[in-house]
Write an enzyme that holds these catalytic residues in place. Structure first.
Site, PDB file in Angstrom:
ATOM      1  N   GLY A 199      -2.455  -5.645 -12.085  1.00 53.03           N
ATOM      2  CA  GLY A 199      -2.438  -4.278 -11.381  1.00 53.03           C
ATOM      3  C   GLY A 199      -2.418  -3.023 -12.415  1.00 53.03           C
ATOM      4  O   GLY A 199      -3.356  -2.789 -13.106  1.00 53.03           O
ATOM      5  N   VAL A 203       2.148   0.985 -12.783  1.00 48.01           N
ATOM      6  CA  VAL A 203       3.079   0.411 -13.275  1.00 48.01           C
ATOM      7  C   VAL A 203       3.482  -0.288 -14.283  1.00 48.01           C
ATOM      8  O   VAL A 203       4.900  -1.326 -14.346  1.00 48.01           O
ATOM      9  CB  VAL A 203       2.865  -0.918 -11.418  1.00 48.01           C
ATOM     10  N   GLU A 221      -3.016  -7.490 -17.086  1.00 48.88           N
ATOM     11  CA  GLU A 221      -4.932  -7.042 -16.298  1.00 48.88           C
ATOM     12  C   GLU A 221      -5.299  -6.363 -15.733  1.00 48.88           C
ATOM     13  O   GLU A 221      -4.364  -6.007 -14.840  1.00 48.88           O
ATOM     14  CB  GLU A 221      -5.018  -8.159 -16.172  1.00 48.88           C
ATOM     15  N   CYS A 255     -12.049  -4.497  -9.960  1.00 52.83           N
ATOM     16  CA  CYS A 255     -10.888  -4.433 -11.143  1.00 52.83           C
ATOM     17  C   CYS A 255     -11.851  -3.474 -11.523  1.00 52.83           C
ATOM     18  O   CYS A 255     -12.739  -2.997 -12.537  1.00 52.83           O
ATOM     19  CB  CYS A 255      -9.892  -4.809 -11.486  1.00 52.83           C
TER      20      CYS A 255
HETATM   21  P1  NAD Z   1       0.420  -2.429  -8.164  1.00 60.58           P
HETATM   22  O1  NAD Z   1       0.586  -2.146  -9.869  1.00 60.58           O
HETATM   23  O2  NAD Z   1       0.949  -1.349  -7.901  1.00 60.58           O
HETATM   24  O3  NAD Z   1       0.687  -3.859  -7.361  1.00 60.58           O
HETATM   25  C1  NAD Z   1       0.886  -4.872  -8.286  1.00 60.58           C
HETATM   26  C2  NAD Z   1       1.924  -5.981  -8.188  1.00 60.58           C
HETATM   27  O4  NAD Z   1       3.067  -4.840  -9.020  1.00 60.58           O
HETATM   28  C3  NAD Z   1       2.167  -5.864  -7.035  1.00 60.58           C
HETATM   29  O5  NAD Z   1       2.975  -7.167  -6.835  1.00 60.58           O
HETATM   30  C4  NAD Z   1       3.355  -5.307  -6.821  1.00 60.58           C
HETATM   31  O6  NAD Z   1       4.503  -5.679  -5.518  1.00 60.58           O
HETATM   32  C5  NAD Z   1       4.456  -4.908  -8.227  1.00 60.58           C
HETATM   33  N1  NAD Z   1       4.718  -3.075  -7.787  1.00 60.58           N
HETATM   34  C6  NAD Z   1       3.824  -2.022  -7.419  1.00 60.58           C
HETATM   35  N2  NAD Z   1       4.956  -0.843  -8.018  1.00 60.58           N
HETATM   36  C7  NAD Z   1       5.586  -1.582  -8.627  1.00 60.58           C
HETATM   37  C8  NAD Z   1       6.452  -1.064  -9.468  1.00 60.58           C
HETATM   38  N3  NAD Z   1       7.260   0.370  -9.235  1.00 60.58           N
HETATM   39  N4  NAD Z   1       8.102  -1.586  -9.796  1.00 60.58           N
HETATM   40  C9  NAD Z   1       7.354  -3.072 -10.019  1.00 60.58           C
HETATM   41  N5  NAD Z   1       6.569  -3.659  -9.712  1.00 60.58           N
HETATM   42  C10 NAD Z   1       5.649  -2.725  -8.834  1.00 60.58           C
HETATM   43  O7  NAD Z   1      -1.598  -2.709  -8.466  1.00 60.58           O
HETATM   44  P2  NAD Z   1      -2.037  -2.797  -7.441  1.00 60.58           P
HETATM   45  O8  NAD Z   1      -2.557  -1.508  -6.179  1.00 60.58           O
HETATM   46  O9  NAD Z   1      -1.952  -4.232  -6.097  1.00 60.58           O
HETATM   47  O10 NAD Z   1      -3.873  -2.979  -8.210  1.00 60.58           O
HETATM   48  C11 NAD Z   1      -4.623  -2.294  -8.495  1.00 60.58           C
HETATM   49  C12 NAD Z   1      -5.025  -2.413  -9.834  1.00 60.58           C
HETATM   50  O11 NAD Z   1      -5.441  -3.224 -10.183  1.00 60.58           O
HETATM   51  C13 NAD Z   1      -6.163  -2.317  -9.865  1.00 60.58           C
HETATM   52  O12 NAD Z   1      -6.444  -0.632 -11.119  1.00 60.58           O
HETATM   53  C14 NAD Z   1      -7.012  -1.992 -10.594  1.00 60.58           C
HETATM   54  O13 NAD Z   1      -7.809  -1.859 -11.324  1.00 60.58           O
HETATM   55  C15 NAD Z   1      -6.352  -3.684 -11.505  1.00 60.58           C
HETATM   56  N6  NAD Z   1      -6.351  -4.793 -11.154  1.00 60.58           N
HETATM   57  C16 NAD Z   1      -6.897  -5.554 -11.921  1.00 60.58           C
HETATM   58  C17 NAD Z   1      -7.410  -6.776 -12.627  1.00 60.58           C
HETATM   59  C18 NAD Z   1      -7.408  -7.433 -13.967  1.00 60.58           C
HETATM   60  O14 NAD Z   1      -7.514  -8.655 -13.439  1.00 60.58           O
HETATM   61  N7  NAD Z   1      -7.799  -6.702 -14.900  1.00 60.58           N
HETATM   62  C19 NAD Z   1      -7.450  -7.505 -11.043  1.00 60.58           C
HETATM   63  C20 NAD Z   1      -7.161  -6.642  -9.536  1.00 60.58           C
HETATM   64  C21 NAD Z   1      -7.089  -5.901  -9.608  1.00 60.58           C
END
Ligand code: NAD
Length: 470
Positions: A199, A203, A221, A255
């Site tokens: 994510g 976060v 990741e 990502c």
């Molecule tokens: P996000 O961090 O908002 O959410 C991911 C997870 O975190 C979700 O399950 C969500 O419920 C949880 N989450 C959200 N807010 C939270 C908080 N305050 N406290 C605890 N948990 C929380 O990310 P997103 O918007 O779903 O994804 C986008 C990001 O992820 C981008 O930066 C992207 O580049 C990255 N990403 C990386 C990869 C990789 O493999 N490197 C793959 C996909 C996405």
């Protein structure tokens, strides 16, 4: 679409799920390779037998074209589950270690690769299926019990997977938790044997702080701004098509999407013209009208992206229109190219994660390298060049999790390469055996046979000179 929510896991259930999985792990259920192989095959079957339901759910959550779901969410998960099933015996076989020290020659020395225990996977919304199941299959292969926290932002997918998983996998060992911040917060209060988070880096800091409380090992990741360096001497038409392909995939919500382009002024007009040409060829009636172009996940993210276009000081030279989906939701945005973007532009502040491509002018390759070096380490660095000296310079003077020359995104299709970030884009490596390794630990094993005792007796006091030889 916006009103659809998955049933969230009651907060009081979450510690009970962890306790049940701990009991399962302690029982040894997940240890035999045969069990892991059967579960991995079931995971592949689940994907194979439910392709239509999965593509339907992802069309509702993200307007994702069917072909992108089949290739980017399902196909490689099937292949990698079966690959892991095929290799579980090999990966788990104890490794006999040859020692160099003469007086240790008769000792039995080995490395065992054993499961860490009960692990937590936190998944994002952009590839909700693949990014939940890729770590899951590594953890199954390693012999762990797993809780997956799915993203609340892809609710149709979350609802489907919550229904399917127990039909195919053993619920005593693999469970799903649904919800938003309160549910993740509850999950993070508990102690896990590993946390695998995909994510946003903001976060990730919350996850890291929670993991630190229990000294829990962590895989992150993350994403960030993945740059594209264009050597003006490269084939600019080909470069434009390949950059646009990376940007158009899932409407840039990936990502490894190329975030921005660094290019010399002399090459820019031809590059931009080739971008426009490719877009016209792929979407003759415009991307907003095409079923081959994904939507933005929700109105909040759409407003964020629209806000970037409203505030940029650059010039929009391609796209820029927004629109509604079939349900009247404002979630569509054209593939958009913005020229004349300066370092301090709003488009250069954070990861774009959408179909906007800023073009930044640089004097030469050295300036492009310095531009990249001055920013957090990206997940991927893309560069288009056929010049070995330029290639070498970019490779050795920049840092990124992955580096891809002369194409974008396709590195994800190479099963034999590890995937992961560095610095701000994360840490840890996954895919194939690397996924197994994340959820295993190497246990050193020594068995010192009784008959070597005469050779060791001089270690006991009173010491004499022979103890020095040890
Ligand atoms: P996000 O961090 O908002 O959410 C991911 C997870 O975190 C979700 O399950 C969500 O419920 C949880 N989450 C959200 N807010 C939270 C908080 N305050 N406290 C605890 N948990 C929380 O990310 P997103 O918007 O779903 O994804 C986008 C990001 O992820 C981008 O930066 C992207 O580049 C990255 N990403 C990386 C990869 C990789 O493999 N490197 C793959 C996909 C996405």
């Amino acid at each position: 679409m916006a009103s659809f929510t998955t049933e969230y896991t009651p907060l009081e259930e979450i510690p009970k799920i962890r306790t049940q999985l701990r009991d399962t792990f302690a029982s040894g259920l997940t240890l035999p390779p045969a069990y892991r192989i059967q579960q991995l095959r079931q995971l592949a079957r689940m994907c194979q037998e439910n392709k239509d339901a999965i593509t339907d759910a992802l069309a509702l959550d993200l307007g994702k074209p069917k072909i992108e779901v089949l290739s980017g969410e399902i196909g490689h998960i099937i292949a990698r589950s079966l690959h892991a099933a095929e290799h579980v015996h090999e990966w788990t076989r104890p490794e006999k270690v040859e020692v160099d020290t003469p007086w240790q020659k008769e000792w039995d020395t080995r490395i065992y690769r054993l499961p860490k225990g009960v692990v937590l996977v936190i998944a994002p919304w952009n590839y909700p299926m693949a990014l939940a199941l890729q770590p899951l299959l590594g953890a199954i292969a390693a012999g762990c019990c797993v809780v997956i926290k799915l993203s609340e932002i892809a609710p149709h997918h979350a609802s489907l997977l919550t229904r399917l998983l127990p039909q195919y996998l053993d619920s005593r060992a693999y469970r799903i938790v649904n919800g938003g911040v309160p549910e993740v917060t509850k999950v993070l209060e508990l102690q896990w044997d590993h946390i695998f988070y995909t994510g946003h880096s903001a976060v990730a800091r919350i996850i890291s702080a929670a993991a630190a409380k229990h000294l829990t090992p962590l895989t992150l990741e993350l994403g960030g701004k993945s740059p594209v360096i264009i050597d003006p001497a490269s084939d600019l038409t080909l470069a434009a098509r390949r950059v646009l392909y990376g940007k158009f995939n899932n409407a840039g919500q990936i990502c490894v999407s190329p975030d921005y382009v660094l290019i010399h002024a002399s090459a820019k007009p031809a590059f931009i013209a080739a971008l426009q040409e490719a877009c016209k060829e792929w979407f003759p009636n415009g991307c907003l009208e095409s079923d081959d172009f994904a939507s933005i996940v929700n109105p909040t993210h759409h407003a964020r992206l629209k806000g970037l276009l409203d505030r940029t000081k650059g010039q929009i030279v391609m796209g820029g229109r927004v629109g509604e989906d079939k349900n009247g939701q404002m979630v569509r945005m054209e593939l958009t190219v913005v020229d004349g973007v300066e370092e301090d532009d709003v488009l250069m502040e954070g990861e774009i994660f959408g179909p906007i491509l800023p073009i930044v002018e640089v004097r030469d390759i050295d300036e492009a390298i310095e531009f990249v070096r001055a920013r957090p380490h990206p997940l991927v660095l893309y560069a288009f060049t056929q010049n070995d000296e330029v290639r070498r310079k970019i490779l050795l003077r920049t840092t990124s999790g992955n580096i891809t020359f002369n194409d974008t995104v396709m590195q994800l299709s190479v099963n034999e390469l590890p995937f992961g970030g560095v610095g701000e884009s994360g840490h840890g490596r996954q895919i194939q055996k690397w996924s197994f390794d994340i959820f295993s630990y190497e246990r050193s094993y020594v068995d010192i046979p009784p008959h070597v005792e005469p050779g060791l007796s001089h270690r006991y006091p009173p010491y004499d000179d022979r103890a020095m030889a040890m």
